[in-house]
Design a protein around this motif. Structure first.
Motif, mmCIF file in Angstrom:
data_model
loop_
_atom_site.group_PDB
_atom_site.id
_atom_site.type_symbol
_atom_site.label_atom_id
_atom_site.label_comp_id
_atom_site.label_asym_id
_atom_site.label_seq_id
_atom_site.Cartn_x
_atom_site.Cartn_y
_atom_site.Cartn_z
ATOM 1 N N LEU A 47 4.986 7.483 -5.935
ATOM 2 C CA LEU A 47 3.675 7.110 -5.395
ATOM 3 C C LEU A 47 2.581 8.064 -5.846
ATOM 4 N N PRO A 48 1.367 7.566 -6.061
ATOM 5 C CA PRO A 48 0.244 8.462 -6.357
ATOM 6 C C PRO A 48 -0.014 9.392 -5.179
ATOM 7 N N GLY A 49 -0.090 10.686 -5.436
ATOM 8 C CA GLY A 49 -0.289 11.660 -4.381
ATOM 9 C C GLY A 49 0.978 12.044 -3.654
ATOM 10 N N GLY A 50 2.097 11.371 -3.936
ATOM 11 C CA GLY A 50 3.356 11.738 -3.309
ATOM 12 C C GLY A 50 3.561 11.224 -1.902
ATOM 13 N N GLY A 51 2.743 10.275 -1.459
ATOM 14 C CA GLY A 51 2.895 9.730 -0.110
ATOM 15 C C GLY A 51 1.887 8.639 0.135
ATOM 16 N N LEU A 52 1.725 8.248 1.399
ATOM 17 C CA LEU A 52 0.776 7.210 1.785
ATOM 18 C C LEU A 52 -0.571 7.860 2.079
ATOM 19 N N ARG A 53 -1.582 7.463 1.324
ATOM 20 C CA ARG A 53 -2.894 8.097 1.429
ATOM 21 C C ARG A 53 -3.703 7.484 2.571
ATOM 22 N N PRO A 54 -4.152 8.276 3.552
ATOM 23 C CA PRO A 54 -4.974 7.743 4.644
ATOM 24 C C PRO A 54 -6.213 7.031 4.109
ATOM 25 N N GLY A 55 -6.485 5.869 4.674
ATOM 26 C CA GLY A 55 -7.628 5.075 4.246
ATOM 27 C C GLY A 55 -7.320 4.105 3.141
ATOM 28 N N ALA A 56 -6.089 4.130 2.607
ATOM 29 C CA ALA A 56 -5.731 3.284 1.475
ATOM 30 C C ALA A 56 -4.873 2.102 1.926
ATOM 31 N N SER A 57 -4.829 1.086 1.079
ATOM 32 C CA SER A 57 -3.968 -0.063 1.317
ATOM 33 C C SER A 57 -2.922 -0.147 0.211
ATOM 34 N N TYR A 58 -1.761 -0.692 0.555
ATOM 35 C CA TYR A 58 -0.653 -0.824 -0.375
ATOM 36 C C TYR A 58 -0.108 -2.243 -0.289
ATOM 37 N N SER A 59 0.140 -2.836 -1.435
ATOM 38 C CA SER A 59 0.713 -4.172 -1.496
ATOM 39 C C SER A 59 2.215 -4.047 -1.695
ATOM 40 N N LEU A 60 2.989 -4.706 -0.821
ATOM 41 C CA LEU A 60 4.443 -4.614 -0.862
ATOM 42 C C LEU A 60 5.065 -5.953 -1.214
ATOM 43 N N GLY A 61 6.289 -5.903 -1.755
ATOM 44 C CA GLY A 61 7.086 -7.107 -1.872
ATOM 45 C C GLY A 61 7.536 -7.558 -0.493
ATOM 46 N N ARG A 62 8.340 -8.594 -0.441
ATOM 47 C CA ARG A 62 8.744 -9.172 0.847
ATOM 48 C C ARG A 62 9.956 -8.484 1.454
ATOM 49 N N SER A 63 10.419 -7.401 0.863
ATOM 50 C CA SER A 63 11.604 -6.720 1.356
ATOM 51 C C SER A 63 11.322 -6.000 2.670
ATOM 52 N N THR A 64 12.028 -6.394 3.720
ATOM 53 C CA THR A 64 11.909 -5.708 5.007
ATOM 54 C C THR A 64 12.480 -4.302 4.917
ATOM 55 N N SER A 65 13.530 -4.120 4.124
ATOM 56 C CA SER A 65 14.124 -2.795 3.963
ATOM 57 C C SER A 65 13.112 -1.817 3.368
ATOM 58 N N LEU A 66 12.321 -2.272 2.408
ATOM 59 C CA LEU A 66 11.292 -1.423 1.814
ATOM 60 C C LEU A 66 10.242 -1.052 2.859
ATOM 61 N N LEU A 67 9.828 -2.013 3.664
ATOM 62 C CA LEU A 67 8.853 -1.729 4.721
ATOM 63 C C LEU A 67 9.399 -0.683 5.684
ATOM 64 N N PHE A 68 10.640 -0.844 6.126
ATOM 65 C CA PHE A 68 11.240 0.133 7.032
ATOM 66 C C PHE A 68 11.274 1.521 6.396
ATOM 67 N N ALA A 69 11.591 1.580 5.111
ATOM 68 C CA ALA A 69 11.654 2.874 4.422
ATOM 69 C C ALA A 69 10.296 3.572 4.416
ATOM 70 N N LEU A 70 9.223 2.797 4.356
ATOM 71 C CA LEU A 70 7.887 3.381 4.364
ATOM 72 C C LEU A 70 7.433 3.784 5.772
ATOM 73 N N LEU A 71 7.958 3.110 6.782
ATOM 74 C CA LEU A 71 7.579 3.426 8.163
ATOM 75 C C LEU A 71 8.422 4.548 8.765
ATOM 76 N N ALA A 72 9.609 4.775 8.214
ATOM 77 C CA ALA A 72 10.579 5.657 8.862
ATOM 78 C C ALA A 72 10.053 7.082 9.040
ATOM 79 N N SER A 196 0.081 1.315 -10.156
ATOM 80 C CA SER A 196 -1.155 1.853 -9.606
ATOM 81 C C SER A 196 -2.185 2.022 -10.714
ATOM 82 N N ARG A 197 -3.450 1.857 -10.358
ATOM 83 C CA ARG A 197 -4.523 2.094 -11.325
ATOM 84 C C ARG A 197 -4.603 3.561 -11.714
ATOM 85 N N ARG A 198 -3.929 4.424 -10.971
ATOM 86 C CA ARG A 198 -3.920 5.853 -11.286
ATOM 87 C C ARG A 198 -2.885 6.200 -12.357
#
Length: 239
Positions: A47-72, A196-198
């Motif tokens: 990921l750009p910056g090495g994590g989830l950047r506050p104020g940013a949006s991320y587009s995910l595939g439909r994988s629930t496992s991927l979503l859980f991994a990002l929320l954990a 990412s555009r980065r």
């Protein structure tokens, strides 16, 4: 005299860099050095910056496992999270993936006002995941983006979304643990790809999802996706 001129030139260059940085921050609506929310190391490497950047949006595939991994990790380290428009999201599956259910808010059926609900939840929670039931108007998306930047909240969208910090998807799954007609499924390998555009090119890495502990772990070092592969093998989402 040369030393003075050199110092002046350096000072001018430093001033120019600061001015450009400030202008970029104003355009993007957030500071570039804002601390990111943590994710598993295998995702941080992509990921750009090495994590989830506050104020940013991320587009995910439909994988629930991927979503859980990002929320954990954010949830375990004190950040409240929300999942909106996901009526079939399993609480026990989320717990098994490492999500702290004490810091997870579910809004299964937001109805037609899902975008308003998302913006309202983002006022109070730092991580908001949503599965849009329909395409939103560009003006509404722009207003939501401004709200997320103002609140420094992270938006995770399952599906296409404009002006994202990155698109994260998974594909090429393979399970381990089964023999010739016997055994139990023990783990699944996936390729995670971040666009990412980065980045000049997408980044990808082979991961275990889930691993032995139910989370996400690296299987091998991240690698760039060749241009030929980008053209011939589009991303596929798997659950």
């Amino acid at each position: 005299m040369r030393s003075i001129v050199g110092n002046v030139a350096v000072a001018d260059a430093a001033g120019t860099v600061r001015a450009l940085r400030a202008q970029l921050e104003r355009m993007e609506g957030r500071r570039l050095d804002t601390p990111v929310l943590p994710v598993p190391p295998a995702l941080a490497a992509l990921l750009p910056g090495g994590g989830l950047r506050p104020g940013a949006s991320y587009s995910l595939g439909r994988s629930t496992s991927l979503l859980f991994a990002l929320l954990a990790r954010p949830s375990r380290e004190g950040s409240w999270c929300a999942a909106i428009g996901m009526p079939h999201l399993g609480a026990e599956a989320a717990r098994a993936a490492g999500v702290d259910l004490e810091r997870l808010v579910l809004v299964p059926e937001p109805g037609e006002r899902w975008l308003t609900v998302t913006a309202t939840v983002a006022d109070v929670l730092p991580v908001v995941a949503v599965r849009p039931p329909a395409r939103a108007k560009d003006a509404d998306i722009a207003r939501l983006a401004a709200r997320m930047r103002e609140r420094e909240a992270v938006l995770l969208v399952q599906g296409p979304w404009p002006q994202t910090e990155a698109m994260i998807d998974v594909g090429d799954p393979s399970w381990s643990g089964l023999g010739d007609g016997y055994g139990l499924l023990e783990g699944r390998e996936l390729t995670v790809t971040v666009t990412s555009r980065r980045f000049p090119m997408p980044r990808s890495g082979r991961v275990l999802l889930p691993d032995a502990q139910g989370g996400l772990a690296a299987e091998q070092a991240p690698a760039s996706v060749p241009a030929s592969a980008q053209e011939s093998a589009p991303l596929r989402a798997v659950g």
